[in-house]
Design an enzyme around this catalytic site. Structure first.
Site, PDB file in Angstrom:
ATOM      1  N   GLY A   1      35.009  42.789  38.169  1.00 55.71           N
ATOM      2  CA  GLY A   1      35.620  41.871  36.990  1.00 55.71           C
ATOM      3  C   GLY A   1      35.496  40.402  37.178  1.00 55.71           C
TER       4      GLY A   1
ATOM      5  N   THR B   1      41.540  46.141  30.129  1.00 48.05           N
ATOM      6  CA  THR B   1      41.607  44.828  29.432  1.00 48.05           C
ATOM      7  C   THR B   1      41.049  44.707  27.926  1.00 48.05           C
ATOM      8  OG1 THR B   1      39.694  43.845  30.326  1.00 48.05           O
ATOM      9  CG2 THR B   1      41.579  43.561  31.568  1.00 48.05           C
TER      10      THR B   1
ATOM     11  N   THR C   1      49.956  39.484  32.294  1.00 45.56           N
ATOM     12  CA  THR C   1      49.747  38.746  31.181  1.00 45.56           C
ATOM     13  C   THR C   1      50.828  38.287  30.266  1.00 45.56           C
ATOM     14  OG1 THR C   1      48.682  38.987  28.964  1.00 45.56           O
ATOM     15  CG2 THR C   1      49.348  41.145  30.088  1.00 45.56           C
TER      16      THR C   1
ATOM     17  N   TYR D   1      48.101  47.682  25.117  1.00 41.45           N
ATOM     18  CA  TYR D   1      47.989  46.767  26.149  1.00 41.45           C
ATOM     19  C   TYR D   1      49.232  46.252  26.872  1.00 41.45           C
ATOM     20  CZ  TYR D   1      45.968  43.028  29.068  1.00 41.45           C
ATOM     21  OH  TYR D   1      45.814  42.166  30.043  1.00 41.45           O
TER      22      TYR D   1
END
Length: 298
Positions: A10, A62, A103, A128
């Site tokens: 990533g 994600t 996040t 998420y």
């Protein structure tokens, strides 16, 4: 220091491994092929064989909209929640520090006040966000030596992101609409990786927020600056104001999103300076360097 980094394919995992190498550390980069984080036996074996001093856990599901699909929801929780718990369990057993990348989606995204790192008013809006919160709780409830670093609006060279999408769409359209009521700050993984390594070298554990500096903006603001700089750096006429019009719209007007998005992604980064960590450069400067790097890659 030997550091195991998950999600090395990533954007952030890739840059973090490179930064560790630059500093003379020994990074061990793993992805799904080397270690399936949802399989506790795999996690146990790989981490114990590597015997690292720390783990930086960048791997995650994600794809925010795809996470809403009923067929995916269990897997999202397995990857972001159970997978993180598996890693935390081994870190506890070995007595090593762990860094978890989280996040702003763990909050409800309402209001205009920047979210404080130690805020516990969790109200994720989507699957998420719920899965990332599960990961946070797995770390904080299992370990004492941990960093939980919340980030937002990430872009890097090694993967897809908003900038690459805009550049691609801008080449084929003369009119675009971009939302102007979701507010946050972009984060370049190259800059973020440097901060993460700064942090993992210390024992200043806890919750942190990290994005580039340069102020809070909307996705519309970001898009207009992307095209302005892209035209300047890449010299491609498609990105000029004469060829491309970008219009602001509300989230409601834009539609088409399966997952509810936060309107307020403002993150308070005061805790970084309070603990002696350097703030990241401005997002405008980061964007400039990023576009130049993209051009070099062509």
């Amino acid at each position: 220091m030997k550091v195991l980094v998950t999600g090395v394919k990533g954007q952030l995992g890739y840059d973090t491994v490179n930064e560790l190498k630059k500093r003379g550390h020994t990074p061990i980069g793993v992805d799904i092929e080397e270690m399936d984080i949802t399989d506790s036996a795999s996690v146990n074996q790989v981490i114990k064989e590597a015997a690292p001093d720390a783990v930086i856990h960048c791997a995650a599901w994600t794809a925010v909209d795809a996470a809403e699909d009923e067929a995916n929801q269990q897997k999202v929780m397995l990857v972001n929640g159970t997978g993180t718990q598996n890693i935390a369990n081994v870190c506890k057993e070995l007595g090593i520090k762990m860094m978890y990348i989280s996040t702003d989606y763990v909050f409800d995204g309402q209001g205009e006040t920047p979210w404080e790192p130690d805020c516990k008013d969790y109200k994720p809006l989507n699957v998420y966000g719920k899965s990332k919160l599960a990961g946070e709780l797995a770390v904080s409830e299992t370990l004492s030596k941990y960093f939980i670093v919340r980030i937002a609006w990430v872009f890097g060279l090694n993967g897809n992101n908003f900038i690459k999408t805009m550049l691609k769409v801008g080449k084929n359209h003369d009119k675009l609409t971009v939302v102007n009521d979701q507010i946050g700050t972009p984060t370049y993984t190259f800059d973020l990786a440097r901060l993460l390594v700064d942090m993992i070298e210390t024992e200043k554990y806890g919750y942190y927020h990290a994005t580039n500096e340069g102020g809070y903006i909307s996705w519309y603001d970001f898009a207009t600056e992307i095209f302005r700089q892209a035209y300047e750096i890449m010299g491609e006429e498609e990105y000029s104001k004469e060829h491309l019009t970008v219009a602001p719209v509300t989230t409601a007007e834009y539609g088409i999103s399966k997952a509810a998005r936060p309107f307020n992604s403002r993150l308070d980064k005061g805790k970084l300076t309070a603990n002696g960590f350097a703030l990241l450069p401005t997002w405008q400067d980061a964007l400039n360097r990023y576009l130049k790097d993209l051009k070099t890659q062509e």
